[in-house]
Scaffold this motif. Structure first.
Motif, PDB file in Angstrom:
ATOM      1  N   ALA A 139      -3.501  -2.828  -7.483  1.00  0.00           N
ATOM      2  CA  ALA A 139      -4.704  -3.669  -7.540  1.00  0.00           C
ATOM      3  C   ALA A 139      -4.345  -5.130  -7.292  1.00  0.00           C
ATOM      4  O   ALA A 139      -5.042  -5.832  -6.544  1.00  0.00           O
ATOM      5  CB  ALA A 139      -5.401  -3.506  -8.891  1.00  0.00           C
ATOM      6  N   PHE A 140      -3.271  -5.590  -7.908  1.00  0.00           N
ATOM      7  CA  PHE A 140      -2.880  -6.988  -7.732  1.00  0.00           C
ATOM      8  C   PHE A 140      -2.507  -7.274  -6.284  1.00  0.00           C
ATOM      9  O   PHE A 140      -2.913  -8.300  -5.722  1.00  0.00           O
ATOM     10  CB  PHE A 140      -1.715  -7.380  -8.652  1.00  0.00           C
ATOM     11  N   CYS A 141      -1.725  -6.404  -5.667  1.00  0.00           N
ATOM     12  CA  CYS A 141      -1.308  -6.639  -4.283  1.00  0.00           C
ATOM     13  C   CYS A 141      -2.503  -6.665  -3.340  1.00  0.00           C
ATOM     14  O   CYS A 141      -2.570  -7.502  -2.429  1.00  0.00           O
ATOM     15  CB  CYS A 141      -0.274  -5.605  -3.852  1.00  0.00           C
ATOM     16  N   LYS A 142      -3.455  -5.779  -3.560  1.00  0.00           N
ATOM     17  CA  LYS A 142      -4.685  -5.788  -2.748  1.00  0.00           C
ATOM     18  C   LYS A 142      -5.445  -7.097  -2.965  1.00  0.00           C
ATOM     19  O   LYS A 142      -5.917  -7.730  -2.022  1.00  0.00           O
ATOM     20  CB  LYS A 142      -5.556  -4.580  -3.135  1.00  0.00           C
ATOM     21  N   TRP A 143      -5.536  -7.521  -4.228  1.00  0.00           N
ATOM     22  CA  TRP A 143      -6.213  -8.777  -4.562  1.00  0.00           C
ATOM     23  C   TRP A 143      -5.497  -9.955  -3.915  1.00  0.00           C
ATOM     24  O   TRP A 143      -6.141 -10.838  -3.347  1.00  0.00           O
ATOM     25  CB  TRP A 143      -6.265  -8.967  -6.086  1.00  0.00           C
ATOM     26  N   HIS A 144      -4.173  -9.999  -4.002  1.00  0.00           N
ATOM     27  CA  HIS A 144      -3.421 -11.123  -3.450  1.00  0.00           C
ATOM     28  C   HIS A 144      -3.641 -11.242  -1.951  1.00  0.00           C
ATOM     29  O   HIS A 144      -3.809 -12.343  -1.424  1.00  0.00           O
ATOM     30  CB  HIS A 144      -1.930 -10.972  -3.768  1.00  0.00           C
ATOM     31  N   LEU A 145      -3.658 -10.107  -1.264  1.00  0.00           N
ATOM     32  CA  LEU A 145      -3.898 -10.119   0.171  1.00  0.00           C
ATOM     33  C   LEU A 145      -5.297 -10.656   0.490  1.00  0.00           C
ATOM     34  O   LEU A 145      -5.475 -11.407   1.443  1.00  0.00           O
ATOM     35  CB  LEU A 145      -3.726  -8.710   0.746  1.00  0.00           C
TER      36      LEU A 145
END
Length: 182
Positions: free
Chosen positions: A140-146
């Motif tokens: 979830a965080f990696c998707k959000w960061h992108l």
């Protein structure tokens, strides 16, 4: 109470997941930074002990090459190991400020210099690069960061109120909480 033993990998995983939940709950940014910095330190140490080449090693090599390109007239005598050591020392300064007061008790920290979002992404990347299975929080965080920091046009995520990267910080974090719930 039974003895409970935890590995360094499990400690880092739990710290990263906790930092992500704290971040998306919009709690204290200093707590987020301190928790993710602890995980990051563990993962850097594990990476340094590992035979595996991590994505950070590639980033360090690229950064060192760029230094040599941008300053060809300067003699930069660092090898990759020395550069990594210097970079990690600089990277840890905010976390050390938040942990210690023995040498800088009268100093103040500029919150804008923390770059916690990027440190958290780096920790997630290191975690995966060491061969560990990413958690739901990490995905979830990696998707959000992108979405929050798109590198290319196709990385942008549009919401009913606009592109995630154009939203204010509170709305961005609410989007992150939304992703985490899914």
């Amino acid at each position: 109470m039974a003895d409970i033993h935890i590995t360094k990998q499990a400690a880092a995983q739990r710290q990263i997941d906790a930092a992500i939940r704290i971040l998306f709950a919009e709690e204290d940014p200093l707590a987020v930074h301190t928790v993710v910095a602890a995980a990051h330190t563990i993962l850097v140490d594990l990476a340094n002990k590992s035979e595996k080449q991590t994505v950070l090693d590639d980033a360090y090599s690229h950064a060192l090459e760029q230094l040599h390109e941008y300053f060809p007239h300067k003699t930069i005598g660092w090898d990759l190991r020395e550069f990594k050591t210097w970079f990690q020392r600089v990277r840890r300064q905010p976390a050390n400020f938040l942990k210690h007061a023995d040498q800088d008790a009268a100093e103040a920290l500029n919150l804008a210099t923390l770059e916690t979002d990027h440190l958290l992404l780096e920790a997630c990347t290191l975690y995966r690069g060491l061969g560990f299975e990413p958690t739901t929080e990490m995905y979830a965080f990696c998707k959000w960061h992108l979405a929050a920091y798109p590198h290319e046009e196709e990385d942008r995520i549009e919401t009913a109120v606009g592109a995630v990267n154009s939203l204010d910080r509170t709305a961005k974090l609410q989007f992150g909480a939304f992703l985490l719930e899914r």
